[in-house]
Design an enzyme around this catalytic site. Structure first.
Site, short mmCIF file in Angstrom:
data_model
loop_
_atom_site.label_atom_id
_atom_site.label_comp_id
_atom_site.label_asym_id
_atom_site.label_seq_id
_atom_site.Cartn_x
_atom_site.Cartn_y
_atom_site.Cartn_z
N ASP A 8 0.87 -1.16 0.00
CA ASP A 8 0.00 0.00 0.00
C ASP A 8 0.92 1.23 0.00
O ASP A 8 2.11 1.12 0.33
CB ASP A 8 -0.89 -0.03 1.24
CG ASP A 8 -1.85 1.15 1.29
OD1 ASP A 8 -2.31 1.59 0.23
OD2 ASP A 8 -2.13 1.63 2.41
N LEU A 9 0.39 2.37 -0.36
CA LEU A 9 1.23 3.58 -0.44
C LEU A 9 1.18 4.41 0.84
O LEU A 9 2.18 4.53 1.56
CB LEU A 9 0.80 4.42 -1.64
CG LEU A 9 1.57 5.72 -1.87
CD1 LEU A 9 3.05 5.46 -2.12
CD2 LEU A 9 0.96 6.51 -3.03
N ASP A 10 0.02 4.95 1.13
CA ASP A 10 -0.08 5.88 2.26
C ASP A 10 -0.03 5.14 3.59
O ASP A 10 -0.78 4.19 3.80
CB ASP A 10 -1.38 6.70 2.16
CG ASP A 10 -1.38 7.89 3.09
OD1 ASP A 10 -0.29 8.45 3.32
OD2 ASP A 10 -2.45 8.26 3.59
N THR A 16 0.91 10.77 3.54
CA THR A 16 0.32 11.93 2.88
C THR A 16 -0.88 12.49 3.66
O THR A 16 -1.52 13.43 3.21
CB THR A 16 -0.15 11.58 1.45
OG1 THR A 16 -1.12 10.53 1.53
CG2 THR A 16 1.02 11.14 0.59
N LYS A 44 -10.78 9.93 8.84
CA LYS A 44 -9.86 8.81 8.60
C LYS A 44 -10.61 7.58 8.09
O LYS A 44 -11.59 7.14 8.69
CB LYS A 44 -9.09 8.48 9.88
CG LYS A 44 -8.07 9.57 10.22
CD LYS A 44 -7.14 9.18 11.33
CE LYS A 44 -6.07 10.24 11.54
NZ LYS A 44 -5.18 9.92 12.67
N SER A 113 -2.52 0.57 -4.46
CA SER A 113 -3.08 1.73 -3.77
C SER A 113 -4.34 2.23 -4.44
O SER A 113 -4.46 2.20 -5.66
CB SER A 113 -2.05 2.86 -3.73
OG SER A 113 -2.62 4.06 -3.27
N ALA A 114 -5.28 2.72 -3.63
CA ALA A 114 -6.51 3.28 -4.18
C ALA A 114 -6.30 4.69 -4.69
O ALA A 114 -7.15 5.24 -5.40
CB ALA A 114 -7.59 3.29 -3.09
N LYS A 144 -10.97 -1.31 -1.36
CA LYS A 144 -10.70 -2.25 -0.26
C LYS A 144 -11.83 -2.12 0.76
O LYS A 144 -12.32 -1.02 0.96
CB LYS A 144 -9.36 -1.91 0.41
CG LYS A 144 -8.17 -1.93 -0.54
CD LYS A 144 -6.93 -1.33 0.12
CE LYS A 144 -5.79 -1.18 -0.88
NZ LYS A 144 -4.62 -0.51 -0.29
N GLU A 168 0.28 -3.49 4.65
CA GLU A 168 -0.89 -2.61 4.77
C GLU A 168 -0.94 -1.94 6.14
O GLU A 168 -0.52 -2.53 7.14
CB GLU A 168 -2.17 -3.41 4.58
CG GLU A 168 -2.81 -3.29 3.22
CD GLU A 168 -3.47 -1.94 2.96
OE1 GLU A 168 -3.54 -1.12 3.90
OE2 GLU A 168 -3.89 -1.71 1.83
N ASP A 169 -1.50 -0.72 6.19
CA ASP A 169 -1.63 -0.03 7.47
C ASP A 169 -3.09 0.16 7.88
O ASP A 169 -3.36 0.72 8.94
CB ASP A 169 -0.95 1.35 7.41
CG ASP A 169 -1.75 2.35 6.60
OD1 ASP A 169 -2.24 1.98 5.50
OD2 ASP A 169 -1.90 3.50 7.04
#
Length: 215
Positions: A8-10, A16, A44, A113-114, A144, A168-169
């Site tokens: 995942d990215l963020d 970000t 969030k 990533s979304a 997701k 993943e976070d």
């Protein structure tokens, strides 16, 4: 045997969240009210349009659907203006090092990533070359916890899901990884990510040996 790592990215590679916050704050200021960090906690894990509804509720502002679309677009423009100023030193601790270790070990890597701004962020961080495939919000139609993004990542890497591990976070991301039939390493809170096979604070804690121990 683990053959591919999907990230995942963020919250995994970069944070970000602060840029989303200041973009929402700027939009609120343009409408004549303040938006605080405490207010931001309500956004969030919430979609952009649902976040806008919360923002308007906080400001006591009513808008038509067309006006909401325009506001959501303006918020994204603010956000993009911020992330286009990002620098490589904003990569989260250990992320670049672990990606390099994966490459050196012959493991395939993909971003899942979304975000529709993923390519912009990767370009700014100078990380594009460390991913064999990039599956972002422009390639997927389901959010997701649907496993679509990770299954497409595995397909792009020509890897079977059972040979993939996802980093993943978010709880929805962990659920997506498991629904795809993949191993999952959670990054963050053990209370939130308790379904993951392994939970760490960040990629700075991850080693290749730990990948083998997931099996």
């Amino acid at each position: 045997m683990i053959k591919a790592c999907l990230f995942d990215l963020d919250g995994v590679i970069v944070d970000t969240a602060k840029y989303h916050f200041i973009a929402w704050k700027q939009l609120a200021r343009e409408m004549g009210f303040d938006f605080t960090e405490q207010d931001n906690e309500r956004l969030k894990g919430v979609s952009r349009m649902a976040s806008l509804d919360i923002l308007l509720e906080i400001g006591g502002v009513t808008k038509t659907e067309q006006e909401k679309e325009e506001l959501a677009h303006r918020k994204n423009e603010h956000y993009v203006s911020f992330i286009t100023q990002m620098k490589p030193d904003e990569i989260l601790p250990g992320a670049r090092e672990f990606l390099l270790a994966c490459k050196d070990a012959g493991l395939a890597t993909a971003l899942g990533s979304a975000s529709k701004n993923a390519m912009t962020i990767l370009n700014r961080l100078e990380l594009n070359d460390l991913f064999d495939a990039i599956i972002d919000g422009t390639h997927t139609s389901k959010a997701k916890p649907d496993p679509e993004v990770f299954l497409k990542g595995a397909e792009a890497l020509a890897a079977d899901p059972e040979n993939c591990v996802v980093f993943e976070d978010a709880e929805a991301g962990v659920e997506a990884a498991l629904a795809a039939g993949m191993y999952c390493v959670g990054i963050g809170s053990s209370e939130v990510l308790n379904k993951a096979h392994l939970i760490i604070e960040g990629l700075h804690q991850m080693t290749l040996d730990q990948l083998e121990n997931l099996q």
